[in-house]
Design an enzyme around this catalytic site. Structure first.
Site, mmCIF file in Angstrom:
data_model
loop_
_atom_site.group_PDB
_atom_site.id
_atom_site.type_symbol
_atom_site.label_atom_id
_atom_site.label_comp_id
_atom_site.label_asym_id
_atom_site.label_seq_id
_atom_site.Cartn_x
_atom_site.Cartn_y
_atom_site.Cartn_z
ATOM 1 N N GLY A 85 0.781 -1.223 0.000
ATOM 2 C CA GLY A 85 0.000 0.000 0.000
ATOM 3 C C GLY A 85 0.812 1.272 0.000
ATOM 4 N N CYS B 18 -16.664 4.206 -26.447
ATOM 5 C CA CYS B 18 -17.999 4.769 -26.613
ATOM 6 C C CYS B 18 -18.671 4.964 -25.258
ATOM 7 C CB CYS B 18 -18.839 3.849 -27.503
ATOM 8 S SG CYS B 18 -20.352 4.631 -28.089
#
Length: 430
Positions: free
Chosen positions: A247, A360
């Site tokens: 992390g 799209c």
């Protein structure tokens, strides 16, 4: 943008000593480019930190979900690292690359029996059990196979790491692990110690991603060491391993300010030793799982600029030949990046644009409020710090082929993942 970049005499961006414009011409765009030297240097820095702060009693495991392919496993092995895998596919890839199974850590909140069987049959060194049901299932499966399942028990320590809500994994409300605060984690420990064919090596936790300071890691270390002490008090067993996950944050853009990785390790190691001394328990063997911080800044994605759309008083769109199909992080997290024109890398920015993809979807954007030199058709756009969670999260949405990955080093380039062709898109259609 104040990121240190290398620019050729022609004003072109250099990546690993290679001209980015020539790379785009040779391999096409979109193109993922990985700097091998940067990857190796990050791996070495982590490995050396284990030597310096833990006396070599630990293992850095590359979190391959950030970027997985056979070559990255080979490099991790050469640099003396272990690896963290989170699916049967990642496990299979690592094994096919010749990665030593005993240095693999296998994660996942819902591993299938087939995946667990693959791990046991191939001698994976550590399986991170995510639930009591998984511990019970592993016991039965290992007994059936005539082996022992080496496990770490994943604990959710209830720590908010102050990151994006979608990438926080250590707080109490999480799909991962056994909750410490409710007593579930202690129940899981006692179950694992009692079951046959299971060997409980230690504990695992992971508090989130893209964390910019050491405090959450220090707190996690203290909480987990306290739990190890409580386990000893209740069961008489001292667990020998502690995996603190990964992390560690990186600098995606000018607003990010992570501390040096060695500073994380120094502060966390001190907290663990102090807690161990205070609780009267030995310092455990430490595992850590950096992924993004090894490959993130090593990666750059190259695109070719196509259409411009200027809406007076509103915004200017710059469209490129990729988008959310090769980098979904903006649409998922509103992730921010630094951008530049690879063919005019030294030019000053003179306009603010929105970088749009070709998919799209109206939300298919790579960045908004992006400062660039005036860009037009044929320019090569470079997006920095795309080595993590870009190729690994790519899709064939709109039947777009996934781009190739090229490794660069000392002015030389080589393909490490072939790009898809249109015929690849229909190979499984019937």
């Amino acid at each position: 943008m104040d990121r240190k970049i290398e620019v050729s005499q022609e004003g072109h961006l250099l990546l690993g000593g290679c001209d980015a414009v020539k790379l785009a011409k040779q391999y096409g765009t979109p193109l993922y480019v990985m700097d091998e030297t940067a990857v190796r240097e990050a791996m070495r820095a982590y490995r050396q930190s284990i030597e310096e702060f833990y006396g070599g009693r630990g293992l850095i495991c590359y979190a391959s979900k950030a970027f997985a392919c056979k070559e990255i496993y080979r490099i991790a092995d050469e640099e003396g690292l272990g690896a963290d895998v989170v699916s049967g596919g990642e496990l299979y890839t690592a094994l096919k690359a010749g990665f030593p199974a005993e240095k693999l850590v296998f994660h996942g909140n819902n591993k299938t029996d087939a995946e667990l069987k693959m791990a046991l049959e191939n001698g994976v060194g550590r399986i991170v059990a995510d639930s009591i049901e998984e511990v019970e299932g592993l016991s039965a499966l290992a007994a059936e196979l005539g082996c022992e399942a080496p496990i770490l028990l994943r604990v959710t320590p209830g720590i908010d790491a102050h990151t994006h809500e979608f990438i926080r994994t250590g707080q109490i409300d999480s799909k991962f692990g056994l909750t410490l605060e409710t007593g579930e984690a202690m129940e899981g420990v006692k179950k694992a110690l009692a079951l046959p064919s299971v060997r409980l090596l230690g504990l695992h936790c992971h508090i989130g991603s893209q964390i910019m300071d050491a405090a959450p890691f220090i707190h996690a270390g203290e909480v987990m060491m306290g739990f190890i002490a409580e386990i000893k008090a209740q069961t008489g067993v001292t667990l020998a391993e502690l995996n603190l996950g990964g992390g560690f944050g990186i600098r995606y853009h000018e607003g990010d300010d992570p501390i040096a990785y060695a500073a994380y390790m120094a502060e966390v190691s001190e907290a663990i030793r102090k807690t161990a001394d205070a609780k009267g328990i030995p310092t455990p063997f430490i595992l850590m799982e950096p992924g993004r911080s090894i490959v993130g800044e090593a990666g750059t994605t190259l695109y070719t600029v196509g259409r411009r759309k200027e809406i007076p008083g509103v915004r200017t769109y710059i469209s490129v030949d990729g988008g959310m199909s090769d980098n979904p992080r903006y649409i998922l997290y509103q992730a921010k990046y630094d951008f530049l024109l690879a063919n005019r890398a030294a030019d000053r920015a003179d306009e603010t644009v929105t970088v749009a993809g070709k998919c799209c979807e109206s939300g298919d954007l790579l960045g908004e409020g992006v400062s660039l030199p005036h860009a037009g058709p044929g320019d090569i756009l470079a997006v920095c710090c795309t080595g993590a969670y870009n190729y690994s999260m790519a899709s064939n949405y709109n039947r777009n082929p996934i781009p190739p990955v090229v490794m660069v080093r000392d002015g030389e380039s080589r393909v490490i993942v072939k790009g898809q062709r249109y015929e690849d898109l229909i190979q499984y259609d019937v």
